[in-house]
Design a protein around this motif. Structure first.
Motif, mmCIF file in Angstrom:
data_model
loop_
_atom_site.group_PDB
_atom_site.id
_atom_site.type_symbol
_atom_site.label_atom_id
_atom_site.label_comp_id
_atom_site.label_asym_id
_atom_site.label_seq_id
_atom_site.Cartn_x
_atom_site.Cartn_y
_atom_site.Cartn_z
ATOM 1 N N HIS A 46 2.209 7.756 17.035
ATOM 2 C CA HIS A 46 2.719 9.124 17.043
ATOM 3 C C HIS A 46 4.163 9.149 16.546
ATOM 4 N N HIS A 47 4.969 8.201 16.984
ATOM 5 C CA HIS A 47 6.357 8.117 16.537
ATOM 6 C C HIS A 47 6.422 7.875 15.022
ATOM 7 N N PHE A 48 5.541 7.017 14.504
ATOM 8 C CA PHE A 48 5.497 6.741 13.067
ATOM 9 C C PHE A 48 5.267 8.034 12.278
ATOM 10 N N ILE A 49 4.402 8.904 12.775
ATOM 11 C CA ILE A 49 4.070 10.138 12.064
ATOM 12 C C ILE A 49 5.037 11.269 12.379
ATOM 13 N N ALA A 50 5.338 11.481 13.652
ATOM 14 C CA ALA A 50 6.057 12.690 14.052
ATOM 15 C C ALA A 50 7.564 12.539 14.117
ATOM 16 N N ASP A 51 8.055 11.387 14.545
ATOM 17 C CA ASP A 51 9.484 11.257 14.805
ATOM 18 C C ASP A 51 10.206 10.328 13.844
ATOM 19 N N GLY A 52 9.461 9.452 13.221
ATOM 20 C CA GLY A 52 10.094 8.475 12.342
ATOM 21 C C GLY A 52 10.692 9.131 11.111
ATOM 22 N N VAL A 53 11.971 8.914 10.879
ATOM 23 C CA VAL A 53 12.635 9.450 9.697
ATOM 24 C C VAL A 53 13.094 8.277 8.865
ATOM 25 N N TRP A 54 12.703 8.270 7.595
ATOM 26 C CA TRP A 54 13.154 7.224 6.696
ATOM 27 C C TRP A 54 13.332 7.814 5.318
ATOM 28 N N ASP A 55 14.001 7.085 4.482
ATOM 29 C CA ASP A 55 14.257 7.497 3.118
ATOM 30 C C ASP A 55 12.992 7.257 2.295
ATOM 31 N N ALA A 56 12.424 8.306 1.727
ATOM 32 C CA ALA A 56 11.191 8.176 0.944
ATOM 33 C C ALA A 56 11.441 7.608 -0.451
ATOM 34 N N ALA A 57 12.687 7.596 -0.918
ATOM 35 C CA ALA A 57 12.981 7.170 -2.287
ATOM 36 C C ALA A 57 12.464 5.765 -2.612
ATOM 37 N N PRO A 58 12.640 4.753 -1.751
ATOM 38 C CA PRO A 58 12.102 3.434 -2.100
ATOM 39 C C PRO A 58 10.572 3.425 -2.223
ATOM 40 N N LEU A 59 9.889 4.200 -1.390
ATOM 41 C CA LEU A 59 8.430 4.270 -1.463
ATOM 42 C C LEU A 59 7.989 4.979 -2.739
ATOM 43 N N GLU A 60 8.690 6.062 -3.083
ATOM 44 C CA GLU A 60 8.348 6.790 -4.303
ATOM 45 C C GLU A 60 8.605 5.943 -5.540
ATOM 46 N N ALA A 61 9.684 5.172 -5.530
ATOM 47 C CA ALA A 61 9.987 4.289 -6.666
ATOM 48 C C ALA A 61 8.903 3.221 -6.815
ATOM 49 N N GLU A 62 8.460 2.658 -5.701
ATOM 50 C CA GLU A 62 7.391 1.649 -5.763
ATOM 51 C C GLU A 62 6.079 2.273 -6.226
ATOM 52 N N LEU A 63 5.805 3.500 -5.804
ATOM 53 C CA LEU A 63 4.592 4.186 -6.253
ATOM 54 C C LEU A 63 4.606 4.353 -7.769
ATOM 55 N N LEU A 64 5.753 4.695 -8.334
ATOM 56 C CA LEU A 64 5.846 4.827 -9.789
ATOM 57 C C LEU A 64 5.583 3.486 -10.477
ATOM 58 N N VAL A 65 6.120 2.407 -9.936
ATOM 59 C CA VAL A 65 5.894 1.075 -10.505
ATOM 60 C C VAL A 65 4.399 0.736 -10.472
ATOM 61 N N GLN A 66 3.769 0.966 -9.327
ATOM 62 C CA GLN A 66 2.350 0.636 -9.183
ATOM 63 C C GLN A 66 1.468 1.533 -10.055
ATOM 64 N N ALA A 67 1.790 2.808 -10.143
ATOM 65 C CA ALA A 67 1.019 3.720 -10.997
ATOM 66 C C ALA A 67 1.130 3.305 -12.457
ATOM 67 N N ASP A 68 2.343 2.963 -12.889
ATOM 68 C CA ASP A 68 2.532 2.522 -14.272
ATOM 69 C C ASP A 68 1.749 1.238 -14.533
ATOM 70 N N ARG A 69 1.739 0.338 -13.569
ATOM 71 C CA ARG A 69 0.989 -0.920 -13.706
ATOM 72 C C ARG A 69 -0.507 -0.650 -13.838
ATOM 73 N N LEU A 70 -1.014 0.317 -13.072
ATOM 74 C CA LEU A 70 -2.449 0.601 -13.068
ATOM 75 C C LEU A 70 -2.913 1.444 -14.255
ATOM 76 N N VAL A 71 -2.181 2.498 -14.559
ATOM 77 C CA VAL A 71 -2.675 3.450 -15.564
ATOM 78 C C VAL A 71 -1.640 3.832 -16.609
ATOM 79 N N GLY A 72 -0.482 3.182 -16.603
ATOM 80 C CA GLY A 72 0.538 3.522 -17.585
ATOM 81 C C GLY A 72 0.154 3.054 -18.981
ATOM 82 N N GLY A 73 0.958 3.430 -19.936
ATOM 83 C CA GLY A 73 0.714 3.026 -21.315
ATOM 84 C C GLY A 73 0.879 4.204 -22.254
ATOM 85 N N ASN A 74 0.762 3.916 -23.557
ATOM 86 C CA ASN A 74 0.967 4.951 -24.563
ATOM 87 C C ASN A 74 -0.050 6.075 -24.496
#
Length: 149
Positions: A60-88
């Motif tokens: 519950h704390h992880f979902i409701a009360d935990g506050v963290w910076d989403a920027a590192p997760l979003e940056a990693e998501l972009l890296v993984q998305a580019d790895r999976l489906v990126g390209g010209n």
């Protein structure tokens, strides 16, 4: 063949360091497993009972009360998305999704154009960015649109 939980653990691995705290890194795979795994009820209490008996408070704390910076997760998501489906030949799809609402207590609910209904209605609107190549989409961003009201 590896179980889906093992594959999920491998997929989540690069994201976990972005969560920082050890308890968050432990709860994240359990929460995601609860969302995509078996079980009809996907709220925190039944998921915690299935996956982390005795740890309801931490989940519950992880979902409701935990506050963290989403920027590192979003940056990693972009890296993984580019790895999976990126390209010209990849494309970036910008889309809106409307969630009709009857009440007015959810954030962002207002009379606004609801694309799913084709008319103005009381709803929440989400804007998404999806990177896609061929028939493989990977959502890379999702934001709640907040009307002026």
């Amino acid at each position: 063949m590896a179980r889906w939980e093992d594959e999920l653990g491998s997929w989540l691995e690069p994201f976990l360091s972005g969560l920082g705290h050890k308890a968050r890194r432990r709860m994240c795979p359990l929460y995601v497993s609860g969302l995509i795994g078996p079980g009809d009820r996907k709220s925190v209490q039944p998921m915690a009972a299935r996956l982390a008996p005795g740890d309801y408070d931490q989940m519950h704390h992880f979902i409701a009360d935990g506050v963290w910076d989403a920027a590192p997760l979003e940056a990693e998501l972009l890296v993984q998305a580019d790895r999976l489906v990126g390209g010209n030949d990849a494309v970036l799809v910008i889309d809106d999704t409307s969630l009709p609402k009857k009440g007015d207590r959810s954030v962002g609910v207002a009379p606004q154009y609801a694309s799913t209904l084709g008319k103005t209605a009381n709803c929440q609107t989400l804007v998404s960015l999806t990177l896609a190549r061929g028939e493989v989409p990977v959502m890379v961003a999702l934001r709640l649109f907040l009307p002026e009201s």
